[in-house]
Write an enzyme that holds these catalytic residues in place. Structure first.
Site, PDB file in Angstrom:
ATOM      1  N   HIS A   1      22.440 139.756  41.085  1.00 49.93           N
ATOM      2  CA  HIS A   1      22.298 141.180  41.082  1.00 49.93           C
ATOM      3  C   HIS A   1      22.660 141.681  42.592  1.00 49.93           C
ATOM      4  O   HIS A   1      21.811 141.312  43.290  1.00 49.93           O
ATOM      5  CB  HIS A   1      21.155 141.847  40.626  1.00 49.93           C
ATOM      6  CG  HIS A   1      20.910 141.663  39.294  1.00 49.93           C
ATOM      7  ND1 HIS A   1      20.458 140.408  38.374  1.00 49.93           N
ATOM      8  CD2 HIS A   1      21.243 142.590  38.145  1.00 49.93           C
ATOM      9  CE1 HIS A   1      20.506 140.809  37.026  1.00 49.93           C
ATOM     10  NE2 HIS A   1      20.913 141.979  37.013  1.00 49.93           N
TER      11      HIS A   1
ATOM     12  N   ASP B   1      22.295 147.877  63.067  1.00 44.02           N
ATOM     13  CA  ASP B   1      23.290 147.720  63.911  1.00 44.02           C
ATOM     14  C   ASP B   1      24.144 146.277  63.760  1.00 44.02           C
ATOM     15  O   ASP B   1      25.063 145.901  63.625  1.00 44.02           O
ATOM     16  CB  ASP B   1      22.913 147.751  65.406  1.00 44.02           C
ATOM     17  CG  ASP B   1      23.268 149.145  65.666  1.00 44.02           C
ATOM     18  OD1 ASP B   1      23.686 150.069  65.118  1.00 44.02           O
ATOM     19  OD2 ASP B   1      22.518 149.503  66.795  1.00 44.02           O
TER      20      ASP B   1
ATOM     21  N   GLU C   1      26.125 146.309  60.432  1.00 47.00           N
ATOM     22  CA  GLU C   1      27.123 146.910  60.780  1.00 47.00           C
ATOM     23  C   GLU C   1      28.132 146.104  61.732  1.00 47.00           C
ATOM     24  O   GLU C   1      29.342 145.993  61.013  1.00 47.00           O
ATOM     25  CB  GLU C   1      27.102 148.058  61.378  1.00 47.00           C
ATOM     26  CG  GLU C   1      26.459 149.301  60.495  1.00 47.00           C
ATOM     27  CD  GLU C   1      26.234 150.731  61.568  1.00 47.00           C
ATOM     28  OE1 GLU C   1      26.052 151.706  60.789  1.00 47.00           O
ATOM     29  OE2 GLU C   1      26.107 150.557  62.604  1.00 47.00           O
TER      30      GLU C   1
ATOM     31  N   GLN D   1      20.785 158.672  64.311  1.00 44.57           N
ATOM     32  CA  GLN D   1      21.278 157.399  63.525  1.00 44.57           C
ATOM     33  C   GLN D   1      21.405 156.274  64.645  1.00 44.57           C
ATOM     34  O   GLN D   1      21.162 155.095  64.158  1.00 44.57           O
ATOM     35  CB  GLN D   1      22.740 157.765  63.220  1.00 44.57           C
ATOM     36  CG  GLN D   1      23.413 156.630  62.417  1.00 44.57           C
ATOM     37  CD  GLN D   1      24.755 156.979  62.076  1.00 44.57           C
ATOM     38  OE1 GLN D   1      25.388 157.916  62.527  1.00 44.57           O
ATOM     39  NE2 GLN D   1      25.734 155.869  61.810  1.00 44.57           N
TER      40      GLN D   1
END
Length: 215
Positions: A63, A186, A189, A205
């Site tokens: 899942h 980070d 990302e 952020q």
């Protein structure tokens, strides 16, 4: 876009690029677990992953939005069992640190928090289902933890918890040790190329996404 989560689906890998949802204690109830369901709502021409496509592959139907995060009602839980919400996940990953972190997030929700969660696969180390479904190299997740309330964006401060995990989808994997795989937002990302939590003011952020979580 469903009531239970948002998804970006990939017809090349036959799994989601990412799945995103919001978790509070109100999402957790007593619906029980549904059965696996072929997603017939995909665009015309997309391959519909079958409930048997993972059979004998050596991988779990892992899942992305967990069943346990959507047990308020049978329709909510059923949405997590659509085959578009799965990736081939090694059992040691899915049943180990991945499951452990899902349980940890539900514990945070039970303590009066609202959690924004985004998750997905990355990389490819092979395929299953006669080449139809890609096996990811890792699975990743990022979370943003807020105390319950309204006007979510205004509740984000420089002290807000935001962090992630990146778990290998091949051995060796430490059993039930999600903190072994904890990373900054980070880092996720950099792995994925995505910009998470982008509506948060830029300075805040950047600060919370580079901060290392210690809890």
């Amino acid at each position: 876009q469903r009531a239970q989560y948002a998804m970006d689906y990939n017809d090349t890998t036959r799994e989601p690029n990412w799945v995103s949802w919001d978790l509070t204690s109100n999402d957790v109830g007593s619906s029980g677990r549904s059965n696996f369901i072929v997603d017939t709502e995909l665009p015309a021409g997309f391959y519909q992953v079958q409930t048997t496509d993972y059979s004998g592959s050596g991988y779990d139907r892992g899942h992305m939005c967990p069943s346990g995060d959507r047990t308020r009602s049978i329709p909510d839980n059923s949405a997590t069992f659509l085959m578009t919400n799965f990736v081939p996940q090694l059992a040691a990953n899915n049943q180990g640190p991945w499951n452990d972190f899902e349980n940890y997030c539900r514990t945070l929700a039970s303590q009066g928090n609202e959690i924004y969660i985004i998750t997905g696969p990355n990389g490819t180390i092979g395929t299953i289902a006669a080449g139809r479904v890609a096996v990811p190299a890792v699975t990743w997740k990022v979370v943003l933890v807020l105390p319950n309330g309204t006007n979510d964006l205004s509740r984000v401060t420089r002290a807000t918890r935001a962090f992630g995990i990146i778990v290998p989808n091949q051995p060796p994997i430490s059993s039930n040790a999600w903190r072994t795989y904890r990373v900054t937002v980070d880092q996720v990302e950099n792995l994925t190329g995505y910009n998470f939590f982008s509506n948060i003011p830029k300075i805040t952020q950047e600060l919370i996404e580079r901060k290392r979580d210690k809890q």
